[in-house]
Write a protein that holds these residues in place. Sequence first.
Motif, PDB file in Angstrom:
ATOM      1  N   ALA A  75       0.837  -1.203   0.000  1.00 46.48           N
ATOM      2  CA  ALA A  75       0.000   0.000   0.000  1.00 46.48           C
ATOM      3  C   ALA A  75       0.870   1.251   0.000  1.00 46.48           C
ATOM      4  N   VAL A  76       0.327   2.312  -0.536  1.00 49.99           N
ATOM      5  CA  VAL A  76       1.012   3.609  -0.538  1.00 49.99           C
ATOM      6  C   VAL A  76       0.630   4.327   0.753  1.00 49.99           C
ATOM      7  N   GLU A  77       1.637   4.768   1.481  1.00 50.07           N
ATOM      8  CA  GLU A  77       1.368   5.455   2.748  1.00 50.07           C
ATOM      9  C   GLU A  77       0.642   6.763   2.482  1.00 50.07           C
ATOM     10  N   ASP A  78      -0.283   7.110   3.376  1.00 53.66           N
ATOM     11  CA  ASP A  78      -1.060   8.338   3.226  1.00 53.66           C
ATOM     12  C   ASP A  78      -0.159   9.565   3.091  1.00 53.66           C
ATOM     13  N   GLU A  79       0.935   9.588   3.836  1.00 54.00           N
ATOM     14  CA  GLU A  79       1.856  10.734   3.788  1.00 54.00           C
ATOM     15  C   GLU A  79       2.435  10.916   2.381  1.00 54.00           C
ATOM     16  N   LYS A  80       2.816   9.824   1.739  1.00 48.24           N
ATOM     17  CA  LYS A  80       3.357   9.901   0.380  1.00 48.24           C
ATOM     18  C   LYS A  80       2.293  10.335  -0.617  1.00 48.24           C
ATOM     19  N   LEU A  81       1.096   9.779  -0.488  1.00 53.53           N
ATOM     20  CA  LEU A  81      -0.001  10.156  -1.373  1.00 53.53           C
ATOM     21  C   LEU A  81      -0.316  11.644  -1.222  1.00 53.53           C
ATOM     22  N   GLU A  82      -0.341  12.133   0.007  1.00 54.09           N
ATOM     23  CA  GLU A  82      -0.612  13.553   0.254  1.00 54.09           C
ATOM     24  C   GLU A  82       0.455  14.441  -0.376  1.00 54.09           C
ATOM     25  N   LYS A  83       1.722  14.023  -0.333  1.00 55.94           N
ATOM     26  CA  LYS A  83       2.792  14.802  -0.961  1.00 55.94           C
ATOM     27  C   LYS A  83       2.615  14.876  -2.473  1.00 55.94           C
ATOM     28  N   VAL A  84       2.249  13.755  -3.074  1.00 54.09           N
ATOM     29  CA  VAL A  84       2.018  13.734  -4.526  1.00 54.09           C
ATOM     30  C   VAL A  84       0.854  14.653  -4.887  1.00 54.09           C
ATOM     31  N   LEU A  85      -0.234  14.547  -4.154  1.00 50.43           N
ATOM     32  CA  LEU A  85      -1.411  15.378  -4.450  1.00 50.43           C
ATOM     33  C   LEU A  85      -1.134  16.858  -4.192  1.00 50.43           C
ATOM     34  N   GLU A  86      -0.319  17.163  -3.197  1.00 51.20           N
ATOM     35  CA  GLU A  86       0.047  18.557  -2.936  1.00 51.20           C
ATOM     36  C   GLU A  86       0.893  19.107  -4.084  1.00 51.20           C
ATOM     37  N   ALA A  87       1.813  18.302  -4.600  1.00 52.80           N
ATOM     38  CA  ALA A  87       2.623  18.731  -5.746  1.00 52.80           C
ATOM     39  C   ALA A  87       1.739  18.992  -6.961  1.00 52.80           C
ATOM     40  N   VAL A  88       0.751  18.143  -7.169  1.00 50.50           N
ATOM     41  CA  VAL A  88      -0.189  18.333  -8.280  1.00 50.50           C
ATOM     42  C   VAL A  88      -0.982  19.619  -8.082  1.00 50.50           C
ATOM     43  N   ARG A  89      -1.424  19.854  -6.862  1.00 53.90           N
ATOM     44  CA  ARG A  89      -2.218  21.051  -6.567  1.00 53.90           C
ATOM     45  C   ARG A  89      -1.418  22.330  -6.817  1.00 53.90           C
ATOM     46  N   LEU A  90      -0.132  22.282  -6.526  1.00 55.50           N
ATOM     47  CA  LEU A  90       0.714  23.464  -6.671  1.00 55.50           C
ATOM     48  C   LEU A  90       1.246  23.666  -8.088  1.00 55.50           C
ATOM     49  N   ALA A  91       1.070  22.685  -8.952  1.00 53.96           N
ATOM     50  CA  ALA A  91       1.573  22.803 -10.324  1.00 53.96           C
ATOM     51  C   ALA A  91       0.857  23.949 -11.038  1.00 53.96           C
ATOM     52  N   PRO A  92       1.586  24.708 -11.845  1.00 54.45           N
ATOM     53  CA  PRO A  92       0.969  25.845 -12.535  1.00 54.45           C
ATOM     54  C   PRO A  92      -0.016  25.403 -13.608  1.00 54.45           C
ATOM     55  N   THR A  93      -1.044  26.214 -13.768  1.00 59.74           N
ATOM     56  CA  THR A  93      -2.010  26.017 -14.853  1.00 59.74           C
ATOM     57  C   THR A  93      -2.249  27.376 -15.497  1.00 59.74           C
ATOM     58  N   ALA A  94      -2.788  27.366 -16.691  1.00 61.82           N
ATOM     59  CA  ALA A  94      -3.046  28.613 -17.407  1.00 61.82           C
ATOM     60  C   ALA A  94      -3.955  29.511 -16.578  1.00 61.82           C
ATOM     61  N   ALA A  95      -3.504  30.718 -16.320  1.00 54.00           N
ATOM     62  CA  ALA A  95      -4.253  31.715 -15.556  1.00 54.00           C
ATOM     63  C   ALA A  95      -4.656  31.198 -14.175  1.00 54.00           C
ATOM     64  N   ASN A  96      -3.922  30.208 -13.685  1.00 54.98           N
ATOM     65  CA  ASN A  96      -4.203  29.596 -12.387  1.00 54.98           C
ATOM     66  C   ASN A  96      -5.644  29.092 -12.271  1.00 54.98           C
ATOM     67  N   ASN A  97      -6.214  28.656 -13.392  1.00 52.75           N
ATOM     68  CA  ASN A  97      -7.595  28.157 -13.384  1.00 52.75           C
ATOM     69  C   ASN A  97      -7.739  26.794 -12.724  1.00 52.75           C
ATOM     70  N   GLN A  98      -6.659  26.010 -12.716  1.00 49.36           N
ATOM     71  CA  GLN A  98      -6.671  24.657 -12.168  1.00 49.36           C
ATOM     72  C   GLN A  98      -7.882  23.858 -12.654  1.00 49.36           C
ATOM     73  N   PRO A  99      -8.003  23.693 -13.978  1.00 43.74           N
ATOM     74  CA  PRO A  99      -9.180  23.023 -14.535  1.00 43.74           C
ATOM     75  C   PRO A  99      -9.076  21.494 -14.519  1.00 43.74           C
ATOM     76  N   ILE A 100      -8.508  20.955 -13.457  1.00 44.52           N
ATOM     77  CA  ILE A 100      -8.317  19.510 -13.373  1.00 44.52           C
ATOM     78  C   ILE A 100      -8.793  19.033 -12.001  1.00 44.52           C
ATOM     79  N   HIS A 101      -9.485  17.927 -12.015  1.00 38.25           N
ATOM     80  CA  HIS A 101      -9.885  17.264 -10.777  1.00 38.25           C
ATOM     81  C   HIS A 101      -9.214  15.904 -10.763  1.00 38.25           C
ATOM     82  N   PHE A 102      -8.830  15.433  -9.602  1.00 34.48           N
ATOM     83  CA  PHE A 102      -8.179  14.138  -9.486  1.00 34.48           C
ATOM     84  C   PHE A 102      -9.015  13.223  -8.614  1.00 34.48           C
TER      85      PHE A 102
END
Length: 85
Positions: free
Chosen positions: A20-47
């Motif tokens: 299993a993937v530890e919750d801490e590692k999963l949270e780090k991955v999702l945080e990196a995704v959340r902080l990734a730049p998007t056009a005009a900071n719209n963040q038009p992606i859901h995971f």
Amino acid sequence: MDFVELARSRYSVRAYKQQAVEDEKLEKVLEAVRLAPTAANNQPIHFIVIHTKGREEELRRIYDKDWFVAAPIVICGCGVIAEAY
């Protein structure tokens, strides 16, 4: 490393550990995704995070490959279409 070299050295992983993937590692991955730049900071992606254990049959209806259901977690990126103004 320049981009062309990076693109040539890429590969697709199709073998996963069963652990299993530890919750801490999963949270780090999702945080990196959340902080990734998007056009005009719209963040038009859901995971959607799917823990695969016990859902193998359902996942095979999406993509019927052994390696796909062997991963302990599948993260599905869904693009959101912005409404025209």
